[in-house]
Design a protein around this motif. Sequence first.
Motif, PDB file in Angstrom:
ATOM      1  N   GLY A  57     109.590  61.694  55.274  1.00  0.00           N
ATOM      2  CA  GLY A  57     109.036  60.174  55.364  1.00  0.00           C
ATOM      3  C   GLY A  57     109.029  59.874  56.697  1.00  0.00           C
ATOM      4  O   GLY A  57     108.384  58.801  56.744  1.00  0.00           O
ATOM      5  N   VAL A  58     109.758  60.514  57.641  1.00  0.00           N
ATOM      6  CA  VAL A  58     109.629  60.018  59.221  1.00  0.00           C
ATOM      7  C   VAL A  58     108.309  60.235  59.619  1.00  0.00           C
ATOM      8  O   VAL A  58     107.728  61.598  59.356  1.00  0.00           O
ATOM      9  CB  VAL A  58     110.747  60.473  60.075  1.00  0.00           C
ATOM     10  N   PHE A  59     107.698  59.275  60.461  1.00  0.00           N
ATOM     11  CA  PHE A  59     106.204  59.598  61.049  1.00  0.00           C
ATOM     12  C   PHE A  59     106.263  60.919  61.762  1.00  0.00           C
ATOM     13  O   PHE A  59     107.026  61.173  62.739  1.00  0.00           O
ATOM     14  CB  PHE A  59     105.987  58.449  61.914  1.00  0.00           C
ATOM     15  N   CYS A  60     105.338  61.859  61.414  1.00  0.00           N
ATOM     16  CA  CYS A  60     104.935  63.045  62.073  1.00  0.00           C
ATOM     17  C   CYS A  60     106.262  63.884  62.131  1.00  0.00           C
ATOM     18  O   CYS A  60     106.931  64.333  63.117  1.00  0.00           O
ATOM     19  CB  CYS A  60     104.725  62.923  63.603  1.00  0.00           C
ATOM     20  N   ALA A  61     106.956  64.152  60.879  1.00  0.00           N
ATOM     21  CA  ALA A  61     108.214  64.730  60.752  1.00  0.00           C
ATOM     22  C   ALA A  61     108.136  66.193  61.182  1.00  0.00           C
ATOM     23  O   ALA A  61     109.158  66.718  61.441  1.00  0.00           O
ATOM     24  CB  ALA A  61     108.337  64.881  59.065  1.00  0.00           C
ATOM     25  N   ASP A  62     106.930  66.816  61.179  1.00  0.00           N
ATOM     26  CA  ASP A  62     106.920  68.489  61.540  1.00  0.00           C
ATOM     27  C   ASP A  62     106.458  68.855  62.840  1.00  0.00           C
ATOM     28  O   ASP A  62     106.163  69.847  63.108  1.00  0.00           O
ATOM     29  CB  ASP A  62     106.139  69.047  60.421  1.00  0.00           C
ATOM     30  N   ARG A  63     106.224  67.637  63.639  1.00  0.00           N
ATOM     31  CA  ARG A  63     105.655  67.825  64.970  1.00  0.00           C
ATOM     32  C   ARG A  63     105.593  66.579  65.723  1.00  0.00           C
ATOM     33  O   ARG A  63     105.809  65.439  65.182  1.00  0.00           O
ATOM     34  CB  ARG A  63     104.179  68.349  64.939  1.00  0.00           C
ATOM     35  N   LEU A  64     105.585  66.561  67.174  1.00  0.00           N
ATOM     36  CA  LEU A  64     105.666  65.583  68.039  1.00  0.00           C
ATOM     37  C   LEU A  64     104.196  64.803  68.052  1.00  0.00           C
ATOM     38  O   LEU A  64     103.145  65.372  68.280  1.00  0.00           O
ATOM     39  CB  LEU A  64     105.938  65.953  69.536  1.00  0.00           C
ATOM     40  N   ASP A  65     104.226  63.618  67.426  1.00  0.00           N
ATOM     41  CA  ASP A  65     102.963  63.004  67.574  1.00  0.00           C
ATOM     42  C   ASP A  65     102.671  62.432  68.972  1.00  0.00           C
ATOM     43  O   ASP A  65     103.250  62.618  70.126  1.00  0.00           O
ATOM     44  CB  ASP A  65     103.030  61.547  66.733  1.00  0.00           C
ATOM     45  N   ILE A  66     101.245  62.578  69.209  1.00  0.00           N
ATOM     46  CA  ILE A  66     100.650  62.317  70.607  1.00  0.00           C
ATOM     47  C   ILE A  66     100.829  61.124  71.280  1.00  0.00           C
ATOM     48  O   ILE A  66     100.913  61.207  72.398  1.00  0.00           O
ATOM     49  CB  ILE A  66      99.065  62.886  70.429  1.00  0.00           C
ATOM     50  N   GLY A  67     101.157  59.938  70.554  1.00  0.00           N
ATOM     51  CA  GLY A  67     101.412  58.901  71.158  1.00  0.00           C
ATOM     52  C   GLY A  67     102.844  58.770  71.808  1.00  0.00           C
ATOM     53  O   GLY A  67     103.020  58.520  72.777  1.00  0.00           O
ATOM     54  N   THR A  68     103.843  59.405  70.976  1.00  0.00           N
ATOM     55  CA  THR A  68     105.110  59.504  71.446  1.00  0.00           C
ATOM     56  C   THR A  68     105.315  60.315  72.672  1.00  0.00           C
ATOM     57  O   THR A  68     105.974  60.146  73.709  1.00  0.00           O
ATOM     58  CB  THR A  68     106.062  59.819  70.347  1.00  0.00           C
TER      59      THR A  68
END
Length: 381
Positions: free
Chosen positions: A214-225
């Motif tokens: 349920g955590v945002f982009c749980a399977d990869r690093l999101d591009i914004g972060t």
Amino acid sequence: MNDRMTAPWAEYALARFPEDPRDRLRAWDAADTYLLRHLTESGTPLSGSVVVVGDRWGALATALSEHRPTQITDSFLAQEATRANLARNGVEATAVRLLTTQDTPPDRIDVLLVRVPKSLALLEDQLHRLAPGVHEGTVVVGTGMVKEIHTSTLHLFERILGPTRTSLAEKKARLIFCTPYPGIARAANPWPYSYRLPDDIGPVSGRTVVNHAGVFCADRLDIGTRFLLQHLPRSRGPERIVDLGCGNGVVGTAMALANPEAEVLFVDESYQAVASAEETYRENTDGVGGEFRVGDGLAEVPAGSVDLVLNNPPFHSHQATTDTTAWRMFSGARRALRPGGELWVIGNRHLGYHLKLRRLFGNSELVASDAKFVVLRAVKK
């Protein structure tokens, strides 16, 4: 917004939390009323153990409070809304047992009502955790708006609990009916999930991130972060830093690694997120100097007590696009910061956060930008 939801047996005054008279979004929708009507029309017995999962603002738990249900939610705000809505309708707080997604669910579940979450991963994790309490006679009903229920949603119910079908749509809402098969051969719960970070993102390069479902982009690093990690502020000495809306905690962990003298507070309204942040932090540091809090932003942080706040605000509340959360996060940061303290924000260019920051802080500086994102800095005067 305060509104009244009509169930077959009564009306209920309901509001979101925190209550804001300017907020025109309701605390319930057609998916909630469709489910409540079905329970009456089908004659579903509610005398046993009733579990309500994913109740958005406590609408279902409040309407079913006479049956002393257990509510399971990932949202601190939803839990607070439930408390407030119970009180608003003259119901004792003890009528509903409030659990989080990190708590152990009941051993036996006779009626399982699932408000389908936006995150398929969270649904998968919760169904795995609930499955041991489900028996052959358990009534399982899911509910959601048509746009929230997909073939993949039904496959999860079927793979983890048993044969599944859907209702006809009514007012753009749909029900899910699942017949539990306790002997079903199900795979192990894949959550939490860990992965290795890329090598070009500063202090956390190559480190391990732990993500609960349920955590945002749980399977990869999101591009914004990722973009923010490449443009982090410098921190020296015993500063107090807040990773606001921390998600898996990778930003706060990066700041802790860059400045071991800093005290880093990780805050999120998601129990799954704060659990992820704590595990990510422990995995990559000596475990000293980290504080982890599930709550309503910076509401519980003393005014003028923080040196630096880092924030990647969400711009959705369930299916609705809104800037209310971002505005409250920025306002909370301004209150919590010391004079000279800084708020750093990552956001999509089109959201216009620089205008909000100028309104609140009287200033906003562009630190970095690319085709999609901006990193902004505001200083409390």
